[in-house]
Design an enzyme around this catalytic site. Sequence first.
Site, PDB file in Angstrom:
ATOM      1  CB  CYS A  48      -0.952   0.014   1.192  1.00  0.00           C
ATOM      2  SG  CYS A  48      -2.221  -1.268   1.095  1.00  0.00           S
ATOM      3  CG  HIS A  94      -3.218   3.577   0.469  1.00  0.00           C
ATOM      4  ND1 HIS A  94      -3.393   3.067  -0.798  1.00  0.00           N
ATOM      5  CD2 HIS A  94      -3.518   2.566   1.326  1.00  0.00           C
ATOM      6  CE1 HIS A  94      -3.764   1.801  -0.710  1.00  0.00           C
ATOM      7  NE2 HIS A  94      -3.857   1.476   0.566  1.00  0.00           N
ATOM      8  CG  ASN A 153      -6.584  -0.712  -1.094  1.00  0.00           C
ATOM      9  OD1 ASN A 153      -5.690  -0.308  -1.829  1.00  0.00           O
ATOM     10  ND2 ASN A 153      -6.359  -1.107   0.140  1.00  0.00           N
TER      11      ASN A 153
END
Length: 334
Positions: free
Chosen positions: A115, A261, A291
């Site tokens: 991530c 993020h 995501n």
Amino acid sequence: MYNSKITGLGFYVPDNVVTNNDLSKIMDTNDEWIQERTGIKERRWIPKNSEDTSATMGAKAAKIAIERSGLTKDDIDFIVFATLSPDYYFPGCGVQIQAMLDMKTVGAIDIRNQCSGFIYALSTADQFIKTGMYKNILVIGAEYHSNGLDKTTRGRGVSVIFGDGAGACVLSRTEDNNKGILSSHLHSEGKYADKLIVKSPSIKHWVPEIIASTEEDTSYFPYMDGTFVFKNAVVRFSEVIMEGLKTNNLSPSDIDMLIPHQANLRISQFIQKKFQLKDEQVYNNIMNYGNTTAASIIIALTEAYEKGKIKDNDLVVLAAFGSGFTWGSVIIRW
């Protein structure tokens, strides 16, 4: 001393839209449950008959970024590719980009920081430029999650979150130290590696062993302790953003655009409230793409720029937290 600035941006996502209602047909879930916990309404998944992969999507995004930078592929000196879902166990996607774009024999490295992958990739490229080693670097974040998810009720806590896509930027040398990347800040805490992990395949547990296993083996599906990750994320996001601001004698009120993020809309909203930022000072698109891990920040940055939400001289803050645990921030004067 040289500085680096983003001169071109691009992103690519598959055409195939998968809504929460679509997921409710293959697992025990529903739109309300997903939106309440994540903020996600839909995501893009590569369809089975597609030739798209992390590398091909990265190449498509890269072509757009290079064109918008006003450069050509022959002006690129180096490639940095961030992904947790490479086409092969090895080699990495970076060298595939060199071949797909028919580039010179420039160097290429892969960043495996999940991530926070794009933050690490951008910081790495920035250092190569600041030292004078390279002039124009192609930085890519791309993920093909959908083919590796447990798309059953058992895996719904993770599988509803992730989407496929890629983004890219060209980072170029500038002698204006008041513009571009002002600083980057990177951290890790490996003792929590098992809180967000894909355990297999690994050298310790290779594919033949998985196939031969007489018991159900879910080690090759992503596992996440969601509550634990959330609690750590909100703390580390805040810390690393403040670290970047203080390094540059700035405060939260100086932020023109924060792009976190896109892990969970609730995390972004928590950070926005803590820093007392208005809606127009934070850009989120997780509701549309899910995501996309190493691709999420660069997709969001590109989209925000395309919509005119980032202007010359704006202070742009990028921040990420994820598996590892790893986290980081990049402070940019646009």
